[in-house]
Design a protein around this motif. Structure first.
Motif, short mmCIF file in Angstrom:
data_model
loop_
_atom_site.label_atom_id
_atom_site.label_comp_id
_atom_site.label_asym_id
_atom_site.label_seq_id
_atom_site.Cartn_x
_atom_site.Cartn_y
_atom_site.Cartn_z
N LYS B 335 -3.67 8.50 3.27
CA LYS B 335 -4.39 7.23 3.23
C LYS B 335 -5.51 7.31 2.22
O LYS B 335 -6.30 8.24 2.23
CB LYS B 335 -4.98 6.92 4.61
N GLU B 336 -5.55 6.31 1.36
CA GLU B 336 -6.69 6.23 0.46
C GLU B 336 -7.56 5.08 0.95
O GLU B 336 -7.24 3.92 0.78
CB GLU B 336 -6.22 5.99 -0.97
N GLY B 337 -8.61 5.43 1.63
CA GLY B 337 -9.47 4.40 2.18
C GLY B 337 -8.84 3.80 3.42
O GLY B 337 -7.71 4.13 3.77
N LEU B 338 -9.56 2.93 4.06
CA LEU B 338 -9.07 2.34 5.30
C LEU B 338 -8.01 1.30 5.01
O LEU B 338 -8.05 0.62 3.99
CB LEU B 338 -10.23 1.68 6.04
N ALA B 339 -7.05 1.20 5.90
CA ALA B 339 -6.05 0.15 5.77
C ALA B 339 -6.76 -1.19 5.87
O ALA B 339 -7.71 -1.36 6.62
CB ALA B 339 -5.03 0.30 6.88
N ASP B 340 -6.30 -2.13 5.07
CA ASP B 340 -6.97 -3.42 5.00
C ASP B 340 -6.12 -4.47 5.71
O ASP B 340 -5.18 -5.00 5.13
CB ASP B 340 -7.16 -3.78 3.52
#
Ligand SMILES: [Zn+2]
Lengths: 156, 547
Positions: B335-340
């Motif tokens: 994961k790159e950053g939080l899921a949007d």
């Protein structure tokens, strides 16, 4: 599907705004540049924010929309011209939120949902939709009882 | 049932952990596949492969790791509800229907279709929330969680985001003795209502997937735990308890193989004493309790190894898939950053309003829950092993309660259910609901043995007939003339006959081979067709033998 997603992104137009105040509060305190919420695990914290918002109304700056990344999230492709066109439209929506932020709601009980007739629950009684054949028939790629889609293993 | 499952994984844990610990170092350490072992080309110093003593259920390696590191584990459990219809439309909610037949404009997300909430979903949410000792939100709402995937016709999932129907609860459970025992309390962060997505079938060949949307819109309750668990065993026991509670409440069938109960595990480890959490890794595809336990222990070892090698920076936020065959997990996505998910309130549904009377009514209708049952059984004087066995399956517990309700002695009932009846159920692949022996008749049977009407041996014999065919104990005793012979004169006659018919054995007995008493007793019992009272028989037999 794509059009629906875009609708979701820009659904906050003045005549059909169901966005709750708590949402706005979280939004404005978020550092995210998109029109989105972060999924936070600690719901109680969020509720706290949601419930305490009314006493700390303040105007806040919204980030300008990043239409390219929005389009990617909505899985649609836009030409540079369309990006430009959408940007002005979405900016207008966001500016309108800015106006909403100015409203003094200090003495207003938080409303988690827009006013609707409550209590309209349904009995748990099955009813088969009779024309499901036409739904299946309208699916562009339907084979051997299944929808056929490109293989995608990576969700999100 | 679950406890049994966990028991079976014990012997494998050593090899699993050893594999995890040594693979990187040696490069050619083999992986075990479903218990069958391939050859190891490297003499890695493994812990003994001998059967694990119950108390020492984990490998020494894992225990060693846990001296330096603490694992922090949280679980998200999706419970499919056994409603008759879907969450927001009247489509039948049937597992195993012909693909893409239980669909309508609402669950297919066609323009203009409006969702209407199923009242049962709210009821089940309240039931589960109360059972998990949560605070209920008298006002909650639905939100849209946006993501794009072919199993989601609307392009969003109707879920609950910031105001779940229930939050801030806990669950109590007992760890089985073979895993160290002990009572645990794990926090429940929240319970929320949402809808399921369709089912995706990935073809092994070809570059396409197939979608069945019968499941799209089926109601779910998602239970999010606090990160309170510290080992694979604790996590697996937590999941077992969720299944038990779901089944006790009757809100779902809790079947993991069918996907009616799905667990995703979040896990991080940190050096003991460190305040901040380590990097969190999610593990999916855990469709058995044993998989939960093993996948977590594997992950703890994997992360500890990276720490120990100074490569903690290689522990990244990711979702890993558990591969049951290979007994290891592999990266599914990083994961790159939080899921949007761009949550926002669902405009097509009103808020969910509960009245206090409604909540109180449901609270009053809750059945006795597993924890309460266990405490009650414990207070009756049963040992923890009996308690866990009986309370594990709600049908077994109800049966047990019904038998003791007829006045039968608690420990005898527990023994009959846990030994002969359990064995019968296992052999015949039946559930306790399928047997013809009523609780009333089991109580009669136990009483008939206790008061000496029939012998224990005959009791066992007629038990199996009652289990398979039903009928009454009294009727069977009468029809088969099974009443125990307790008349000393009648027993004496038989003893004299047997002794006189076996002069050789009598001589051997009298010259010191006293073990032959058993032979004589067996002959007399045979002659009485098993009906002679064993106590009397032995007493009279001894008199005659030593005369
Ligand atoms: Zn439907």
């Amino acid at each position: 599907m794509a059009s629906r997603a875009l609708l979701a992104v820009i659904s906050a137009s003045p005549n059909r705004c169901f966005i709750s105040s708590s949402w706005i509060k979280i939004q404005s305190s978020s550092s995210s540049s998109s029109l989105s919420l972060h999924l936070q695990r600690h719901s109680r914290k969020i509720q706290l924010i949601g419930r305490s918002y009314s006493s700390e109304t303040k105007s806040s700056e919204f980030q300008p929309p990043d239409v390219s990344s929005l389009a990617e999230t909505a899985r649609i492709s836009l030409t540079p011209a369309e990006v430009e066109e959408c940007e002005t439209k979405i900016r207008r929506v966001i500016d309108w939120f800015g106006q909403l932020q100015q409203v003094d709601v200090n003495s207003v009980e938080p409303s988690i949902r827009a006013e609707m007739e409550g209590g309209n629950l349904r009995e748990d009684a099955p009813e088969t939709f009779e024309n499901s054949e036409s739904i299946r028939a309208s699916i562009p790629s339907f084979e051997e009882a299944y929808l056929k889609v490109p293989k995608i293993l990576n969700k999100e | 049932m679950s406890t049994t499952l966990l028991r079976t994984i014990q012997p494998n844990q050593f090899s699993l952990l050893a594999t995890a610990l040594f693979r990187r170092r040696t490069g050619n350490f083999s992986v075990r596949c479903c218990g069958s072992q391939t050859t190891t080309t490297h003499e890695a110093k493994q812990p003994s492969q001998s059967r694990v003593a119950p108390k020492n259920h984990r490998s020494n390696k894992l225990d060693e790791i846990l001296k330096d590191y603490e694992a922090v584990i949280g679980i998200e459990t999706h419970v499919q509800l056994s409603t008759l219809t879907k969450a927001f439309c009247s489509c039948p909610n049937n597992y195993g229907s012909y693909p893409n037949t239980s669909i309508c404009p609402v669950c297919m997300g066609l323009p203009g279709a409006l969702p209407v909430l199923n009242s049962k979903v709210v009821e089940f949410g309240v039931r589960l929330g109360l059972a998990l000792n949560c605070d209920l939100s008298l006002k909650s709402k639905f939100d849209r969680k946006q993501y794009f995937y072919p199993d989601l016709p609307k392009g969003y999932q109707i879920s609950q985001f910031d105001i779940p129907i229930a939050s801030g609860g806990y669950v109590d459970l007992d760890i089985p003795l073979e895993f160290g025992g002990g009572h645990r309390r794990f926090g429940i962060t929240r319970v929320h209502m949402e809808e399921d997505a369709g089912k995706l079938l990935h073809s092994d060949t070809g570059d396409y997937s197939q979608v069945d949307l019968n499941r799209a819109g089926v109601p779910l309750l998602e239970i999010v735990s606090e990160p309170d668990m510290r080992s694979g065993i604790e996590a697996a026991e937590y999941a077992c308890e969720m299944q038990r509670i779901v089944r006790y409440l009757g809100v779902g069938n809790g079947n993991m193989q069918e996907g009616s109960l799905r667990c995703d595990v979040n896990i991080s480890i940190r050096p003991i004493g460190q305040a901040e959490f380590g990097t969190k890794v999610e593990i999916k595809n855990l469709n058995a309790f044993s998989a939960i336990s093993r996948a977590i222990d594997y992950e703890i070892s994997r992360q500890a190894l990276l720490y120990n090698q100074g490569q903690a920076d290689q522990i990244v936020t990711e979702t890993r898939l558990w591969e049951e065959g290979a007994q290891k997990s592999v990266t599914m996505r990083k994961k790159e950053g939080l899921a949007d998910y761009r949550y926002f309130p669902e405009p097509d549904l009103p808020e969910v309003i509960l009245t206090q009377e409604y909540v109180d009514g449901i609270r009053a209708s809750l059945p006795e829950l597993p924890e309460a049952k266990r405490r009650r059984y414990k207070a009756m004087g049963l040992g923890m092993q009996d308690v866990l066995f009986l309370a594990n399956d709600v049908s077994v517990a109800e049966y047990f309660d019904a038998v003791i309700g007829k006045g039968a002695e608690v420990k005898s009932v527990a023994n009959w259910i846990m030994s002969d009846i359990a064995a019968y159920l296992k052999n015949e692949k039946l559930s306790i609901n399928d047997i013809k022996l009523t609780p009333q008749e089991l109580a009669e049977l136990i009483a008939a043995i206790k008061d000496g009407t029939i012998s224990g041996k005959i009791g066992k014999e007629i038990l199996f007939e009652l289990l398979a065919k039903g009928g009454t104990v009294k009727g069977m005793i009468k029809a088969k003339d099974l009443v125990q012979i307790t008349d000393p004169a009648e027993i004496e006659k038989m003893v004299i006959k047997v002794v006189s018919e076996n002069p050789k054995q009598l001589e051997q007995y009298r010259s010191g081979k006293t073990k032959l008493q058993g032979y004589f007793a067996g002959q007399v019992m045979k002659m009485s067709k098993g009906k002679a009272n064993p106590g009397l028989l032995n007493k009279i037999l001894l008199e005659k033998l030593n005369a």
